[in-house]
Scaffold this motif. Structure first.
Motif, PDB file in Angstrom:
ATOM      1  N   GLY A  32       0.862  -1.191   0.000  1.00  0.00           N
ATOM      2  CA  GLY A  32       0.000   0.000   0.000  1.00  0.00           C
ATOM      3  C   GLY A  32       0.891   1.231   0.000  1.00  0.00           C
ATOM      4  N   ASP A  55       1.420  -1.419  -4.758  1.00  0.00           N
ATOM      5  CA  ASP A  55       0.131  -0.735  -4.628  1.00  0.00           C
ATOM      6  C   ASP A  55      -0.807  -1.262  -5.711  1.00  0.00           C
ATOM      7  OD1 ASP A  55      -0.603   1.966  -2.853  1.00  0.00           O
ATOM      8  OD2 ASP A  55      -1.959   1.602  -4.551  1.00  0.00           O
ATOM      9  N   SER A 101      -9.576  -1.625   1.126  1.00  0.00           N
ATOM     10  CA  SER A 101      -9.583  -3.082   1.320  1.00  0.00           C
ATOM     11  C   SER A 101      -8.340  -3.565   2.062  1.00  0.00           C
ATOM     12  CB  SER A 101      -9.707  -3.799  -0.029  1.00  0.00           C
ATOM     13  OG  SER A 101      -8.646  -3.428  -0.875  1.00  0.00           O
ATOM     14  N   THR A 177       6.770   9.186   4.960  1.00  0.00           N
ATOM     15  CA  THR A 177       5.768   8.839   3.953  1.00  0.00           C
ATOM     16  C   THR A 177       4.917  10.078   3.691  1.00  0.00           C
ATOM     17  OG1 THR A 177       3.696   8.221   5.061  1.00  0.00           O
ATOM     18  CG2 THR A 177       5.524   6.661   5.263  1.00  0.00           C
TER      19      THR A 177
HETATM   20  C1  SAM Z   1      -3.577   6.323   2.725  1.00  0.00           C
HETATM   21  S1  SAM Z   1      -2.663   5.656   1.409  1.00  0.00           S
HETATM   22  C2  SAM Z   1      -1.054   5.465   2.181  1.00  0.00           C
HETATM   23  C3  SAM Z   1       0.043   5.482   1.168  1.00  0.00           C
HETATM   24  C4  SAM Z   1       1.475   5.372   1.735  1.00  0.00           C
HETATM   25  N1  SAM Z   1       1.656   4.133   2.465  1.00  0.00           N
HETATM   26  C5  SAM Z   1       1.843   6.551   2.578  1.00  0.00           C
HETATM   27  O1  SAM Z   1       2.004   6.381   3.802  1.00  0.00           O
HETATM   28  O2  SAM Z   1       1.982   7.660   2.028  1.00  0.00           O
HETATM   29  C6  SAM Z   1      -3.235   3.941   1.310  1.00  0.00           C
HETATM   30  C7  SAM Z   1      -2.734   3.202   0.076  1.00  0.00           C
HETATM   31  O3  SAM Z   1      -3.156   1.833   0.172  1.00  0.00           O
HETATM   32  C8  SAM Z   1      -3.435   1.382  -1.147  1.00  0.00           C
HETATM   33  N2  SAM Z   1      -4.309   0.202  -1.062  1.00  0.00           N
HETATM   34  C9  SAM Z   1      -5.543   0.133  -0.510  1.00  0.00           C
HETATM   35  N3  SAM Z   1      -6.035  -1.115  -0.648  1.00  0.00           N
HETATM   36  C10 SAM Z   1      -5.079  -1.851  -1.296  1.00  0.00           C
HETATM   37  C11 SAM Z   1      -4.986  -3.195  -1.704  1.00  0.00           C
HETATM   38  N4  SAM Z   1      -5.976  -4.072  -1.497  1.00  0.00           N
HETATM   39  N5  SAM Z   1      -3.856  -3.610  -2.325  1.00  0.00           N
HETATM   40  C12 SAM Z   1      -2.831  -2.741  -2.553  1.00  0.00           C
HETATM   41  N6  SAM Z   1      -2.863  -1.442  -2.182  1.00  0.00           N
HETATM   42  C13 SAM Z   1      -3.967  -0.997  -1.552  1.00  0.00           C
HETATM   43  C14 SAM Z   1      -4.102   2.568  -1.812  1.00  0.00           C
HETATM   44  O4  SAM Z   1      -4.066   2.495  -3.237  1.00  0.00           O
HETATM   45  C15 SAM Z   1      -3.274   3.723  -1.241  1.00  0.00           C
HETATM   46  O5  SAM Z   1      -2.197   4.048  -2.105  1.00  0.00           O
END
Ligand code: SAM
Length: 199
Positions: A32, A55, A101, A177
């Protein structure tokens, strides 16, 4: 598994991945990863470590992957069905500020996610999870209860989990992050950190 570099995507198999990992002391996988800034930071500050950011949203990964250092790789995959090419490779896994998710999978003990986390990690791998109050509130949980639930889920899946550390806005500002920075200066800068070791 599908990897991205700028606007180009391609596939890498287990043999090609093993070649890329050759000579590095550890594989760190960030699930993610969002815009991938955390992966870039870890990779540039630790040249002996290989870092993979995963991601589900390919657009998130285009910009950073274009200029990624040699020891970083970006993978497009759903965390609920992690690529088998990663099995047994990770010495460190991070999940920073999950939503959607990914967060739901942790809260609901979703089999695909938890089995995948066990499969991709080596024995005694470190798993670090950072959770934020706003995302948990949207999922119907308080920060404390949601963190406690995820602590239980990880313990049930063979991870030794330390007591949560409650993060301050100062801690969030120091966390490299994009989402941590956004939270630190936002309306709800409450977050928790869980450190686990795979048993
Ligand atoms: C709030 S963002 C945090 C991004 C990063 N970790 C940060 O701290 O800046 C949550 C991320 O989780 C990813 N995400 C959510 N569900 C996912 C899944 N099932 N598989 C992969 N990525 C997922 C979203 O696309 C998003 O980029």
């Amino acid at each position: 598994m599908e990897i991205v570099r700028g606007k180009q995507t391609s596939f890498i198999n287990s043999f090609e991945l093993a070649e890329r990992l050759n000579g590095y002391t550890n594989l760190h996988i960030d699930i993610g990863t969002g815009d991938g800034r955390f992966v870039e930071h870890i990779a540039r500050s630790n040249p002996k470590i290989f870092v993979i950011g995963i991601d589900a949203c390919r657009e998130n990964l285009q910009k950073i992957s274009h200029h990624a250092p040699d020891n970083a790789l970006f993978v497009i995959a759903n965390a609920l069905a992690l690529p088998a090419e990663l099995n047994g490779l990770a010495g460190t896994v991070t999940i920073n500020f999950p939503w959607g998710s990914l967060l739901g999978g942790l809260l609901d003990n979703e089999t695909g996610l938890l089995t995948g986390l066990r499969k991709i990690t080596r024995a005694k791998a470190a798993l670090e999870v950072r959770l934020n109050g706003g995302a948990l509130a949207e999922a119907g949980w308080s920060l404390e209860e949601g963190t406690c639930c995820i602590q239980d889920v990880l313990a049930q899946n063979g991870f030794a989990v330390r007591s949560p550390v409650w993060l301050t806005p100062h801690d969030l500002r120091a966390c490299p992050t994009s989402w941590a920075k956004r939270l630190a200066f936002g309306r709800d800068p409450r977050a928790a950190y869980l450190k686990c070791i795979k048993l």
